[in-house]
Design a protein around this motif. Structure first.
Motif, PDB file in Angstrom:
ATOM      1  N   UNK A  46       0.844  -1.185   0.000  1.00  0.00           N
ATOM      2  CA  UNK A  46       0.000   0.000   0.000  1.00  0.00           C
ATOM      3  C   UNK A  46       0.886   1.244   0.000  1.00  0.00           C
ATOM      4  N   UNK A 254      -8.831  -7.380  -0.818  1.00  0.00           N
ATOM      5  CA  UNK A 254      -9.312  -6.028  -1.074  1.00  0.00           C
ATOM      6  C   UNK A 254      -9.555  -5.792  -2.561  1.00  0.00           C
ATOM      7  N   UNK A 256     -11.728  -6.874  -5.305  1.00  0.00           N
ATOM      8  CA  UNK A 256     -12.921  -7.703  -5.434  1.00  0.00           C
ATOM      9  C   UNK A 256     -12.714  -8.779  -6.490  1.00  0.00           C
ATOM     10  N   UNK A 258     -13.268 -11.340  -9.356  1.00  0.00           N
ATOM     11  CA  UNK A 258     -14.113 -11.329 -10.530  1.00  0.00           C
ATOM     12  C   UNK A 258     -14.435 -12.725 -11.007  1.00  0.00           C
TER      13      UNK A 258
ATOM     14  N   UNK B 186      -6.096   3.741  -0.644  1.00  0.00           N
ATOM     15  CA  UNK B 186      -5.458   2.432  -0.766  1.00  0.00           C
ATOM     16  C   UNK B 186      -6.516   1.340  -0.917  1.00  0.00           C
ATOM     17  N   UNK B 187      -6.185   0.265  -1.658  1.00  0.00           N
ATOM     18  CA  UNK B 187      -7.188  -0.767  -1.896  1.00  0.00           C
ATOM     19  C   UNK B 187      -7.793  -1.377  -0.627  1.00  0.00           C
ATOM     20  N   UNK B 188      -7.001  -1.581   0.402  1.00  0.00           N
ATOM     21  CA  UNK B 188      -7.582  -2.208   1.603  1.00  0.00           C
ATOM     22  C   UNK B 188      -8.545  -1.246   2.288  1.00  0.00           C
ATOM     23  N   UNK B 189      -8.197   0.054   2.290  1.00  0.00           N
ATOM     24  CA  UNK B 189      -9.077   1.069   2.877  1.00  0.00           C
ATOM     25  C   UNK B 189     -10.337   1.198   2.022  1.00  0.00           C
ATOM     26  N   UNK B 191     -11.786  -1.059   0.173  1.00  0.00           N
ATOM     27  CA  UNK B 191     -12.686  -2.187   0.386  1.00  0.00           C
ATOM     28  C   UNK B 191     -13.480  -2.006   1.678  1.00  0.00           C
ATOM     29  N   UNK B 192     -12.802  -1.565   2.740  1.00  0.00           N
ATOM     30  CA  UNK B 192     -13.489  -1.400   4.026  1.00  0.00           C
ATOM     31  C   UNK B 192     -14.565  -0.318   3.936  1.00  0.00           C
ATOM     32  N   UNK B 213     -14.917   3.893 -12.125  1.00  0.00           N
ATOM     33  CA  UNK B 213     -14.326   3.406 -13.372  1.00  0.00           C
ATOM     34  C   UNK B 213     -13.976   1.933 -13.218  1.00  0.00           C
ATOM     35  N   UNK B 216     -14.824  -3.996 -10.968  1.00  0.00           N
ATOM     36  CA  UNK B 216     -14.768  -4.910  -9.837  1.00  0.00           C
ATOM     37  C   UNK B 216     -15.496  -4.314  -8.632  1.00  0.00           C
ATOM     38  N   UNK B 220     -18.793  -6.009  -6.774  1.00  0.00           N
ATOM     39  CA  UNK B 220     -18.810  -6.375  -5.362  1.00  0.00           C
ATOM     40  C   UNK B 220     -19.970  -5.742  -4.609  1.00  0.00           C
TER      41      UNK B 220
END
Lengths: 264, 335
Positions: A46, A254, A256, A258, B186-189, B191-192, B213, B216, B220
């Motif tokens: 990250x 994190x 998603x 597919x 960030x991706x983890x943030x 997602x949450x 955009x 995915x 979800x």
């Protein structure tokens, strides 16, 4: 066994404190990894995990506080200015922002010719042909040579950036999030270009990215970074299919999934 | 769609008038039912953000809107903007991509939320602040009473976005329009926060229009998806139908070019060319120059949406002739 092309050992990068009475920031805390000739190694993490600081140290844009960076048999952290200039040709970057990494006032032809001119390798008779060849290499139509960056799409600009990097005939490309600023429909094409260039030219690649699903596709090996340390590393498919560290699992979940939706 | 929709957009056209007239969105129609989450998916220049802003009545000067935007049966296009003002904050709210653009740097987060409460409800300062703290707590900000006294710059990016979601939802609106709310995170943030928004939406029964955009993200979290390209409808319908069995080649290409978790090849199926831009649209279907299934007639007429299956619409001339697995159109065709 031959020595790897790039060998990073116990790298430490620290940034000075931003305010009084706050400690300096330890961005990279004893990271080690290698990249062999013709291999793609991904650094995943990250923001704040230390991946871009590591890239900056490999590119010798930031002097590390400790550790060693060996490229092509030479130690980069102790080499003098002249030796560094020679070595830099071998390690070339491609950055995230395709428009931001090109001069807005320079036509594509001059942008691609610039590295040759700076390195004193420009020959007025063969130079233009070399630029055309480089544009072919990144699958750009030769007619874009006369255009300015603002007349190009993001994907085209990124290809110009790649042609610029290739002009130096590097052995290693350092790719810092090279597709995350691109539109989804052009990403796959640029990713495939990196793979094709590797197959054609035998380039090694250090691929900095936060998307593990993408890394599984393009990289041979991967190191997962968290707070300046490598928490997991190994063959890309193994790490992505059977992660052992909690942080790797979190990164994977994190994105998603597919595959359960599409019939693949 | 069953029952009356909460939001109905019909024949929407958004035109930039300067320096010359360019249509950014054309003939766009969609509806959102109460409590439903619709993802509007598209690339840069697809018209998704201006569509979101037209719904909210927040278009910048110089853009002209025609067609219909109806909220709970009331027409919002035309008029003085009073219709929109009556809805803002109470029934319809906005979550932008950049939280700092809607947070004041010189007021505490709690005070700003309390102001949002007081601007809609006739409650006292203390009661408003209590509601503000409760709202921060609901969006997962730990130690909300203490954090309410902090300023936006003392929050992390993820916490700021949570605070903005708290502000948008504090007065229980019926519709939240979120424009790429997690793209900068960030991706983890990311997602949450999306999980939180989805859970929160179910609990509160509000409808959400999520502009993104990222297919995915739509897959979800959304109930239905609307895919746009060059300002027009490409495909829409229940998210599982559209993403599992896309009928428009553009949608199929977007899905096929995503890295699959179990793929064997190092190469990805790729689309050729670059996204079409408003003002320089090719004749006929805007996607035709990049489409592996395009024929001559595709470059002559623009396709209209056709209902392929119960509620699943696609705008493609060749909808009936395409292979069942539309992803096969994009088997590695080069770069």
């Amino acid at each position: 066994m031959t020595a790897p092309l790039l060998e990073v050992r116990d790298l430490v990068v620290r940034y000075p404190a931003r305010a009084r009475r706050t400690p300096p920031v330890l961005a990279v805390d004893r990271i080690s990894f290698t990249v062999a000739a013709g291999e793609t190694v991904a650094l995943v993490g990250e923001s704040g995990s230390g991946k871009s600081s590591t890239a900056a140290a490999v590119l010798m844009l930031r002097k590390p506080e400790g550790g060693s960076v060996r490229f092509d048999g030479r130690e980069l952290t102790t080499v003098d200015e002249r030796g560094l200039r020679a070595l830099r040709r071998g390690v070339q970057p491609v950055f995230q922002d395709p428009h931001g990494s090109l001069s807005p006032r320079k036509a594509v032809f001059d942008a691609v010719a610039e590295p040759l001119r700076v390195q004193g390798r420009w020959d007025p008779t063969t130079g233009p042909a070399r630029v055309a060849e480089l544009l072919d290499l990144v699958r750009l139509d030769r007619s874009v040579a006369r255009r300015l960056p603002h007349e190009l799409s993001g994907g085209q600009c990124q290809r110009v950036g790649i042609a610029r990097a290739l002009a130096s005939e590097p052995k290693l490309l350092v790719l810092d999030e090279p597709v995350s600023a691109l539109d989804p429909s052009v990403r796959a094409g640029v990713i495939n270009l990196f793979t094709e260039l590797q197959d054609e030219l035998g380039l090694a690649q250090l691929f900095i990215c936060h998307d593990l699903a993408l890394v599984r596709h393009v990289a041979h090996r991967v190191a997962v970074l968290h707070r300046g340390r490598v928490v997991e590393s190994g063959p890309a498919r193994q790490v992505c299919d059977a992660p052992t560290h909690d942080h790797t699992r979190e990164l994977l979940s994190s994105v998603p999934a597919f595959d359960h939706l599409t019939e693949r | 769609m069953s029952g009356r929709a909460l939001l109905e957009v019909e024949g929407l056209r958004i035109t930039a008038t300067r320096p010359h007239e360019v249509d950014l969105v054309r003939d766009l129609s969609f509806a959102v039912a109460a409590g439903e989450m619709l993802a509007v998916v598209g690339e840069s220049g697809a018209g998704k953000s201006v569509t979101a802003r037209a719904v909210l009545g927040l278009l910048p000067a110089g853009l002209r809107v025609s067609g219909h935007v109806r909220f709970d049966g009331r027409e919002l296009v035309g008029g003085t903007g009073a219709a929109h003002r009556a809805l803002w904050g109470r029934r319809m709210a906005f979550v932008p991509q950049d939280a700092l653009s809607v947070l004041s740097p010189v007021h505490t987060v709690g005070d700003q939320l309390a102001l949002a409460v007081r601007s809609v409800r006739g409650v006292g300062r203390k009661a408003a602040l209590e509601q503000a703290v409760a709202a921060l707590d609901r969006v997962g900000i730990p130690d909300a009473a203490r954090r309410a006294r902090a300023y936006p710059h003392e929050f992390s990016g993820g916490m700021r976005q949570r605070a903005v979601i708290a502000m948008a939802t504090v007065n229980d609106p019926d519709l939240v329009v979120a424009d790429e709310p997690t793209t900068a995170l960030d991706p983890t943030v990311q997602a949450r926060i999306l999980d939180m928004l989805a859970a929160f939406r179910e609990q509160a029964g509000m409808a959400v229009v999520l502009v993104t955009h990222d297919l995915a993200v739509a897959a979800a979290h959304a109930d239905r998806v609307l895919v746009m390209y060059a300002g027009r409808h490409v495909e829409s319908g229940p998210v599982h139908r559209v993403l599992r069995a896309p009928r428009a080649p553009y949608t199929a290409g977007l899905i096929a070019s995503l890295p699959a978790r179990h793929a064997v090849s190092r190469y990805l199926p790729a689309m050729s060319g670059a996204p079409a831009t408003a003002g320089a649209l090719p004749p006929g279907c805007a996607f035709a120059p990049r489409c592996p299934a395009a024929t001559d007639s595709c470059t002559r007429h623009e396709p209209e949406p056709v209902e392929w299956h119960d509620g699943h619409w696609a705008s493609c001339h060749r909808i009936a002739e395409l292979p069942r697995r539309t992803a096969d159109l994009f088997e590695r065709t080069g770069t």
